[in-house]
Design a protein around this motif. Structure first.
Motif, PDB file in Angstrom:
ATOM      1  N   VAL A 134      -3.109  11.195   3.258  1.00 48.33           N
ATOM      2  CA  VAL A 134      -3.533  10.802   1.913  1.00 48.33           C
ATOM      3  C   VAL A 134      -2.575   9.740   1.369  1.00 48.33           C
ATOM      4  O   VAL A 134      -2.999   8.742   0.781  1.00 48.33           O
ATOM      5  CB  VAL A 134      -3.577  12.024   0.965  1.00 48.33           C
ATOM      6  CG1 VAL A 134      -3.942  11.578  -0.449  1.00 48.33           C
ATOM      7  CG2 VAL A 134      -4.584  13.048   1.457  1.00 48.33           C
ATOM      8  N   ALA A 135      -1.275   9.962   1.587  1.00 51.27           N
ATOM      9  CA  ALA A 135      -0.270   9.004   1.094  1.00 51.27           C
ATOM     10  C   ALA A 135      -0.478   7.619   1.689  1.00 51.27           C
ATOM     11  O   ALA A 135      -0.250   6.606   1.018  1.00 51.27           O
ATOM     12  CB  ALA A 135       1.137   9.510   1.412  1.00 51.27           C
ATOM     13  N   LYS A 136      -0.925   7.560   2.924  1.00 53.36           N
ATOM     14  CA  LYS A 136      -1.152   6.265   3.580  1.00 53.36           C
ATOM     15  C   LYS A 136      -2.214   5.434   2.868  1.00 53.36           C
ATOM     16  O   LYS A 136      -2.290   4.217   3.055  1.00 53.36           O
ATOM     17  CB  LYS A 136      -1.558   6.478   5.040  1.00 53.36           C
ATOM     18  CG  LYS A 136      -0.405   6.913   5.937  1.00 53.36           C
ATOM     19  CD  LYS A 136      -0.885   7.140   7.372  1.00 53.36           C
ATOM     20  CE  LYS A 136       0.260   7.550   8.293  1.00 53.36           C
ATOM     21  NZ  LYS A 136      -0.205   7.808   9.678  1.00 53.36           N
ATOM     22  N   LEU A 137      -3.042   6.075   2.046  1.00 56.52           N
ATOM     23  CA  LEU A 137      -4.094   5.369   1.315  1.00 56.52           C
ATOM     24  C   LEU A 137      -3.561   4.652   0.077  1.00 56.52           C
ATOM     25  O   LEU A 137      -4.282   3.879  -0.551  1.00 56.52           O
ATOM     26  CB  LEU A 137      -5.194   6.352   0.887  1.00 56.52           C
ATOM     27  CG  LEU A 137      -5.907   7.129   2.005  1.00 56.52           C
ATOM     28  CD1 LEU A 137      -6.872   8.139   1.407  1.00 56.52           C
ATOM     29  CD2 LEU A 137      -6.645   6.164   2.934  1.00 56.52           C
ATOM     30  N   ILE A 138      -2.306   4.909  -0.297  1.00 55.24           N
ATOM     31  CA  ILE A 138      -1.738   4.298  -1.505  1.00 55.24           C
ATOM     32  C   ILE A 138      -1.369   2.845  -1.209  1.00 55.24           C
ATOM     33  O   ILE A 138      -0.496   2.577  -0.384  1.00 55.24           O
ATOM     34  CB  ILE A 138      -0.483   5.057  -1.977  1.00 55.24           C
ATOM     35  CG1 ILE A 138      -0.827   6.524  -2.271  1.00 55.24           C
ATOM     36  CG2 ILE A 138       0.113   4.399  -3.213  1.00 55.24           C
ATOM     37  CD1 ILE A 138       0.377   7.395  -2.595  1.00 55.24           C
ATOM     38  N   TRP A 162       5.465   3.616  -4.255  1.00 52.03           N
ATOM     39  CA  TRP A 162       4.489   2.576  -4.588  1.00 52.03           C
ATOM     40  C   TRP A 162       3.538   3.037  -5.687  1.00 52.03           C
ATOM     41  O   TRP A 162       3.128   2.237  -6.535  1.00 52.03           O
ATOM     42  CB  TRP A 162       3.676   2.198  -3.345  1.00 52.03           C
ATOM     43  CG  TRP A 162       4.385   1.292  -2.397  1.00 52.03           C
ATOM     44  CD1 TRP A 162       5.669   0.836  -2.494  1.00 52.03           C
ATOM     45  CD2 TRP A 162       3.844   0.725  -1.200  1.00 52.03           C
ATOM     46  NE1 TRP A 162       5.978   0.028  -1.425  1.00 52.03           N
ATOM     47  CE2 TRP A 162       4.870  -0.065  -0.614  1.00 52.03           C
ATOM     48  CE3 TRP A 162       2.620   0.820  -0.556  1.00 52.03           C
ATOM     49  CZ2 TRP A 162       4.673  -0.755   0.582  1.00 52.03           C
ATOM     50  CZ3 TRP A 162       2.427   0.125   0.628  1.00 52.03           C
ATOM     51  CH2 TRP A 162       3.441  -0.646   1.192  1.00 52.03           C
ATOM     52  N   PHE A 163       3.164   4.315  -5.638  1.00 48.74           N
ATOM     53  CA  PHE A 163       2.234   4.832  -6.643  1.00 48.74           C
ATOM     54  C   PHE A 163       2.801   4.620  -8.044  1.00 48.74           C
ATOM     55  O   PHE A 163       2.063   4.267  -8.977  1.00 48.74           O
ATOM     56  CB  PHE A 163       1.970   6.321  -6.401  1.00 48.74           C
ATOM     57  CG  PHE A 163       1.062   6.942  -7.428  1.00 48.74           C
ATOM     58  CD1 PHE A 163      -0.303   6.724  -7.391  1.00 48.74           C
ATOM     59  CD2 PHE A 163       1.581   7.732  -8.444  1.00 48.74           C
ATOM     60  CE1 PHE A 163      -1.145   7.280  -8.345  1.00 48.74           C
ATOM     61  CE2 PHE A 163       0.760   8.296  -9.399  1.00 48.74           C
ATOM     62  CZ  PHE A 163      -0.607   8.075  -9.349  1.00 48.74           C
ATOM     63  N   TYR A 164       4.091   4.833  -8.199  1.00 45.57           N
ATOM     64  CA  TYR A 164       4.711   4.659  -9.513  1.00 45.57           C
ATOM     65  C   TYR A 164       5.058   3.201  -9.780  1.00 45.57           C
ATOM     66  O   TYR A 164       4.842   2.692 -10.888  1.00 45.57           O
ATOM     67  CB  TYR A 164       5.952   5.545  -9.622  1.00 45.57           C
ATOM     68  CG  TYR A 164       5.622   7.019  -9.580  1.00 45.57           C
ATOM     69  CD1 TYR A 164       4.920   7.618 -10.623  1.00 45.57           C
ATOM     70  CD2 TYR A 164       5.973   7.812  -8.484  1.00 45.57           C
ATOM     71  CE1 TYR A 164       4.590   8.961 -10.583  1.00 45.57           C
ATOM     72  CE2 TYR A 164       5.645   9.158  -8.443  1.00 45.57           C
ATOM     73  CZ  TYR A 164       4.957   9.733  -9.486  1.00 45.57           C
ATOM     74  OH  TYR A 164       4.613  11.052  -9.453  1.00 45.57           O
ATOM     75  N   GLN A 165       5.572   2.506  -8.773  1.00 44.90           N
ATOM     76  CA  GLN A 165       5.908   1.085  -8.952  1.00 44.90           C
ATOM     77  C   GLN A 165       4.681   0.273  -9.342  1.00 44.90           C
ATOM     78  O   GLN A 165       4.759  -0.614 -10.187  1.00 44.90           O
ATOM     79  CB  GLN A 165       6.490   0.510  -7.660  1.00 44.90           C
ATOM     80  CG  GLN A 165       7.957   0.820  -7.445  1.00 44.90           C
ATOM     81  CD  GLN A 165       8.453   0.236  -6.133  1.00 44.90           C
ATOM     82  OE1 GLN A 165       8.279   0.826  -5.082  1.00 44.90           O
ATOM     83  NE2 GLN A 165       9.065  -0.932  -6.198  1.00 44.90           N
ATOM     84  N   LEU A 188      -6.200   8.591  -6.799  1.00 49.51           N
ATOM     85  CA  LEU A 188      -5.020   9.120  -6.118  1.00 49.51           C
ATOM     86  C   LEU A 188      -4.234  10.130  -6.952  1.00 49.51           C
ATOM     87  O   LEU A 188      -3.534  10.980  -6.401  1.00 49.51           O
ATOM     88  CB  LEU A 188      -4.097   7.969  -5.710  1.00 49.51           C
ATOM     89  CG  LEU A 188      -4.636   7.063  -4.599  1.00 49.51           C
ATOM     90  CD1 LEU A 188      -3.827   5.777  -4.531  1.00 49.51           C
ATOM     91  CD2 LEU A 188      -4.596   7.787  -3.249  1.00 49.51           C
ATOM     92  N   THR A 189      -4.328  10.033  -8.272  1.00 46.36           N
ATOM     93  CA  THR A 189      -3.516  10.886  -9.153  1.00 46.36           C
ATOM     94  C   THR A 189      -3.616  12.375  -8.831  1.00 46.36           C
ATOM     95  O   THR A 189      -2.578  13.062  -8.796  1.00 46.36           O
ATOM     96  CB  THR A 189      -3.872  10.624 -10.631  1.00 46.36           C
ATOM     97  OG1 THR A 189      -3.496   9.275 -10.963  1.00 46.36           O
ATOM     98  CG2 THR A 189      -3.137  11.580 -11.560  1.00 46.36           C
TER      99      THR A 189
END
Length: 588
Positions: free
Chosen positions: A281-285, A329-332, A297-298
């Motif tokens: 799932v993280a790889k999709l970010i 990356w999700f936060y950046q 994604l949240t």
């Protein structure tokens, strides 16, 4: 749930460190509740100022997850924490009055069964501690056993209490939660191996809504097994559905599932499987998030965080860096740099400890953390990390490698940001030539290098050299990335700045407007890049004496910068200075 266990759970949920958790569970023991800060500090032989500081740090952690905390001033922090913890503990126990418990039980069980064994029903409610969760579990269990008498049910519950008393005591569960344990054990026995294994995986999820999309499972057989497991768990009230594809796991059920997992032979297998699932799932970010990405994604982020926090040892070496980088990356990508930083720091620490210092992923981790520091204006912290990353990449990969070209560009950016243009230029030039040799002329990285060098020439007022590079970069980016890409917005901004610097305001304005609209569409209205575009367009309106148009844009830009970058970030200070200068010019 024992108070100490409750405190430990709250500490984990609110992101306390191991040291903070140890102190938290000690200082907030039940006998300390209600004591003033001065009295408690004295009894603990703690300096009042140091204790106040510690309470403030703990309070701030809780305030991040509980926004209502922010409305209380400093002197209320200890009192507020004490009140919050007491109220939440009592609400989670949620013990009913005997009559209310019986009423709930009646709503769960066929009337005829209760009429035949009304006295036994009361005994069952008492045995279960009048806990609604235990009553719900028993009610669902009875639904699956239409011919089971309540007397037999009570005997089974009593037998479970005897069988599991040692387990319960070992896990420090208080007597008033015993009823949940026995009811759970009966439900557990009704599950087949597939549903039990699914329960193991659920126990590894965070204490948050759980997105379960079985339609995405490509293997039809696995999809059917997952659907059946979810259905079985729902039927027994071991899982609740909040909305389509979104489920909730009661914290006490989660704890009991986890106890089962820890005692099973599947523990390592389940933890590895869950870690890999969250990694996928993280790889999709993506590095550049759009509003749709954030929305989709949240729901997964708390569970990815759970792996990063507690299960990183179950990731293989090749994927260790990926999970942490993607989480950052999700936060950046939303301008939430303070939330991104700990993940990049942890990533660097883990790669250095686990992969040795001479590993390419260590160079990447150094590079990623340095870029965050650069973005947040912490150039002195960024520079040594980038220098280490460049040296390590040259040593491990040789001079002719794309990662070396990337490091050259980023180090040049630091030099440029600190006004060392003569040091930045040769690095930008080296990076451009290296990219051309390695990937050819038609590549996004070549476009980025052209843009970087062009922007540097613009800053040093070498406009005739800058213009062809910036135009070439914009043209190349549009051709390779399409018109709707953040890099295109960057190129539009830079070319507009060039025209503005040379007094060509009519050429600059439409480019600034296009850049602003594109950034808003791709990044949302509250991203630092949007603030930069607002500032640039406002400055143009100022120079052309359109003050009414300029003022709201400056105000929006400053508000975004202060919220996302902080009040002392170089970009924030630049926008603030621009706004102040504008106000002096326009209104004095």
């Amino acid at each position: 749930m024992q108070w100490a266990n409750f405190l430990a759970k709250e500490a984990a949920t609110n992101g306390l460190s191991l040291e903070q958790t140890a102190a938290f569970t000690k200082y907030f023991q039940t006998e300390n509740l209600g004591k003033t800060k001065v009295k408690l500090a004295s009894e603990l032989n703690f300096d009042v100022a140091a204790f106040t500081k510690w309470v403030g740090e703990i309070y701030d952690k809780f305030a991040q997850n509980n926004p209502e905390f922010a409305t209380f001033n400093n002197r209320d922090k200890l009192e507020k924490l004490q009140a919050y913890l007491s109220a939440k503990y009592n609400s989670e126990l949620d013990v009913l009055k005997p009559l209310a418990a019986m009423k709930l039980f009646k709503s769960l069980v066929v009337r005829e069964r209760l009429q035949q064994e009304a006295w036994v029903a009361r005994r069952i409610c008492k045995f279960l501690g009048y806990l609604p969760l235990a009553l719900e579990l028993v009610g669902r269990y009875l639904d699956k056993m239409p011919d089971l008498s309540l007397e037999t049910l009570l005997k089974r519950l009593e037998k479970k209490r005897v069988e599991h008393e040692l387990v319960v005591n070992a896990n420090s569960l208080m007597p008033d939660e015993y009823g949940i344990v026995e009811a759970f054990e009966l439900s557990w026995e009704q599950l087949d191996g597939n549903a039990q294994s699914f329960g193991y995986l659920l126990s590894l999820c965070a204490l948050a809504d759980i997105p379960l999309s079985v339609e995405t499972v490509e293997d039809d057989k696995k999809q059917e097994l997952n659907e059946k497991a979810i259905a079985d768990l729902l039927e027994l009230h071991l899982l609740q559905q909040k909305s389509k594809g979104i489920y909730r796991l009661n914290p006490q059920i989660r704890q009991l599932f986890r106890m089962k997992l820890d005692k099973s032979s599947e523990a390592d297998e389940a933890k590895t499987k869950f870690a890999v699932m969250m990694l996928e799932v993280a790889k999709l970010i993506p590095q550049q998030l759009n509003p749709e990405d954030i929305l989709n994604l949240t729901p997964h982020i708390p569970h990815i965080t759970e792996v990063a926090t507690h299960l990183s040892e179950y990731l293989d070496d090749e994927n260790l860096i990926t999970l942490f980088t993607k989480l950052a990356w999700f936060y950046q990508g939303q301008g939430l740099y303070q939330q991104a930083e700990p993940w990049l720091q942890r990533c660097l620490e883990l790669t250095q400890n686990r992969l040795t210092l001479e590993h390419i992923d260590v160079a990447t981790s150094l590079n990623n953390l340095a870029l965050l520091y650069e973005t947040t204006g912490r150039y002195k912290e960024a520079e040594p990390l980038l220098e280490q990353a460049l040296a390590l990449r040259k040593r491990l990969l040789g001079e002719e490698h794309t990662d070396v070209a990337t490091s050259l560009s980023y180090l040049a950016l630091i030099y440029e940001s600190t006004g060392r243009y003569s040091e930045a230029e040769p690095l930008y030039q080296q990076a451009l030539e290296l990219w051309k040799r390695l990937v050819g002329e038609e590549h996004p990285h070549v476009a980025t290098s052209l843009n970087n060098l062009g922007a540097l020439y613009c800053y040093t007022r070498r406009y005739s050299e800058a213009e062809p590079l910036l135009k070439q970069a914009l043209k190349l980016r549009k051709r390779l990335l399409g018109d709707n890409h953040p890099d295109v917005a960057t190129s539009l901004n830079n070319l507009a700045q060039l025209y503005e610097s040379t007094g060509s305001y009519k050429q600059a304005e439409p480019l600034y407007q296009q850049a602003l609209e594109l950034s808003k569409r791709l990044l949302g209205n509250n991203h630092p890049d949007v603030a930069i575009s607002l500032n640039n367009l406002a400055a143009l309106y100022r120079y052309t004496r359109r003050y009414r148009k300029a003022k709201p844009l400056f105000e929006k830009a400053l508000k975004i910068c202060e919220r996302t970058l902080g009040i002392s970030h170089p970009t924030t200070m630049t926008v603030r200075a621009n706004y102040a200068s504008f106000l002096r010019e326009a209104y004095h």
